[in-house]
Design a protein around this motif. Structure first.
Motif, PDB file in Angstrom:
ATOM      1  N   GLN A  24      58.682  60.266  -1.314  1.00  0.00           N
ATOM      2  CA  GLN A  24      59.107  61.653  -1.091  1.00  0.00           C
ATOM      3  C   GLN A  24      59.580  62.315  -2.374  1.00  0.00           C
ATOM      4  N   GLN A  66      63.325  66.743   2.515  1.00  0.00           N
ATOM      5  CA  GLN A  66      62.369  65.917   3.236  1.00  0.00           C
ATOM      6  C   GLN A  66      62.966  65.349   4.513  1.00  0.00           C
ATOM      7  N   ASP A  73      61.650  65.923   8.235  1.00  0.00           N
ATOM      8  CA  ASP A  73      61.414  64.856   9.218  1.00  0.00           C
ATOM      9  C   ASP A  73      62.115  65.184  10.538  1.00  0.00           C
ATOM     10  N   ASP A  92      60.419  67.941  12.301  1.00  0.00           N
ATOM     11  CA  ASP A  92      59.149  67.476  12.867  1.00  0.00           C
ATOM     12  C   ASP A  92      59.370  66.930  14.286  1.00  0.00           C
ATOM     13  N   ASP A 148      53.816  62.904  12.653  1.00  0.00           N
ATOM     14  CA  ASP A 148      54.199  61.656  11.982  1.00  0.00           C
ATOM     15  C   ASP A 148      54.539  60.571  12.993  1.00  0.00           C
ATOM     16  N   THR A 196      58.886  57.004   8.052  1.00  0.00           N
ATOM     17  CA  THR A 196      59.536  58.173   7.442  1.00  0.00           C
ATOM     18  C   THR A 196      61.029  57.842   7.323  1.00  0.00           C
ATOM     19  N   LEU A 253      63.207  59.195   8.965  1.00  0.00           N
ATOM     20  CA  LEU A 253      63.702  59.225  10.327  1.00  0.00           C
ATOM     21  C   LEU A 253      63.399  57.930  11.062  1.00  0.00           C
TER      22      LEU A 253
END
Lengths: 304, 304
Positions: free
Chosen positions: A187, A228, A232, A235, A250, A257, A259
């Motif tokens: 990232q 980032q 996440d 998302d 994702d 990730t 997350l």
């Protein structure tokens, strides 16, 4: 007015101003020619004008302001960074990449035009970025122009953004190999490099020597990771309509990730800590850095 | 030795030398990292190293030589132009563009790797070009660096190569609208702009002021058109094995080209006339321009 509310206003005004300035800038850089190249330039305009938070130009301009750089100069450099960002979104959205149909609430470029035009429009915005930065209209000082180009080329190429994108593709295939340090590295390249370049370009325009940029680099690194993590979280928890693009891809792809590795609670905490840390890097600056502080908070509090 | 034979040797040696120097240059610029970015850098190396006539680096270096520019400096600039050329071939070969399976006698990048990697490798070579030109390792003079970047960005973007590519796509759909002046304009952009930039970069390195570059521009314009006519002829008459790529695609697509408009006899004659004209532009130079003269002849006499 309460300080936090004042800073909200500061940020809101700055976002509105940069959004209209960037649109106007692209409009000026991209007159539609009266020949068969019209399709290409119309495609570039479709992708570049309207939509987008314009966070990168705002970072260039907020950093440049610390050093009394004229706003018009910072804006040009910001538009160059944004041109790189837009080209990367166009190519990312292609069927062979993320295969996305929606961006900023409208059809992606290859849906609105066609894939070949999208590839070329991305390539042309890529070249435009360096045309803008290297032009004598950018700044009279050629050393600064060359330094701007060098910073942006490094941040966007295989050692920067594109390097992060390939790691992201590999992460989808081999998620078991992606631990927290690897995701952090990914990232830092994929989104962090260009956010970092935005701050860097502001400092270059301010003629800050490389050794004087340490705190700004720290700020940029921290907001890059916070950005980032917030992405996440959006998302998973965000509103597709507000985001103007498909979400939850994702998780569906089983991709590693922040997350998936930290879980939502620790991810949120980590993002907040990074924002505090980013703001701490600005302690040697006074009020003139309030916009950079507000940007750091906005990065984790935004809803799209 | 006969003068023509001596110039053949001059050219043959120069081609061999530049081919091995460009390969070595890319090898140095692209060390494979020991992490998940390896796939990207391997893809860039696959496309950039080996194969290719390296005509553009040769033009940079032959022009720079007129002005006693150190060879290593000209070579770096030449590699930057070649990086742009290679990225454009990678993207051109994609299924959504020309959909080619073979390039330089080996599978195209998206066949050897995958489409997404090919898009990113093209983008990364694009950025690499500007990283090379803007680096202090290029030349100590920042004004020259900024001028190199500006010339290459303009030549490769929507007002240059990419603009020519979109015209070429439109030509396939609406060939009836493409008369000789339009095809000339198309080709001046699609291949001419980058060949012209190669000569321009040599002149910039030689610190020739813009008003002193008129003859060199004339030379570049003429060899650019001659190159395209020769390409059209090779597409019809050439050997696929020697070319290392699929031929006869334009005629099959019913695309308007110099050849479809002029016929083979007049096309060949026009190419020869352009070469004579290109060489006439060099009349103010002595022996030191013999390599540029030999390149002009080679452009129409080559068999691939």
């Amino acid at each position: 007015m309460h300080a936090a509310a004042a800073n909200d206003t500061l940020l809101k005004d700055a976002l509105e101003e940069i959004q209209s300035d960037v649109d106007r800038g692209f409009d000026g850089f991209l007159p539609v020619p009266d020949d068969q190249r019209a399709r290409l330039v119309e495609a570039m305009r479709y992708a570049a004008i309207g939509g987008g938070k314009r966070l990168r130009p705002l970072l260039v301009s907020a950093t440049a302001k610390l050093f009394q750089v004229p706003r018009a100069t910072a804006l040009r450099a910001g538009i160059a960074v944004e041109a790189i960002h837009v080209y990367s979104l166009i190519h990312d959205d292609l069927p062979c990449m993320d295969d996305d149909a929606l961006r900023h609430g409208k059809p992606t470029l290859h849906k609105a035009f066609d894939e070949a035009t999208a590839v070329l429009a991305g390539d042309s915005l890529h070249a435009l970025a360096f045309e803008i930065l290297s032009s004598p209209n950018m700044t009279g000082d050629p050393f600064t122009r060359a330094e701007l180009v060098a910073a942006l080329a490094k941040a966007s190429g295989h050692e920067g953004m594109a390097g992060g994108q390939i790691m992201d593709m590999v992460a989808e295939e081999e998620s078991e190999d992606f631990d927290l340090p690897t995701i952090t590295r990914l990232q830092q390249l994929k989104t962090g490099a260009l956010l970092g370049a935005s701050v860097e370009l502001g400092a270059i325009l301010g003629r800050v020597a490389p050794e004087g940029r340490t705190h700004l680099h720290g700020y940029a690194r921290d907001i890059g990771l916070a950005f980032q993590i917030a992405d996440d979280l959006l998302d998973i928890e965000g509103d597709e309509e507000l985001a103007g693009k498909a979400l939850r891809k994702d998780a569906d792809a089983g991709k590693a990730t922040f997350l998936s590795l930290l879980g939502p609670e620790r991810a949120r905490e980590q993002a907040r800590m990074l924002v505090d840390q980013a703001i701490a890097h600005l302690s040697s600056y006074g009020d003139e850095a309030d916009l950079l502080r507000a940007i750091a908070r906005y990065i984790v509090e935004r809803d799209r």
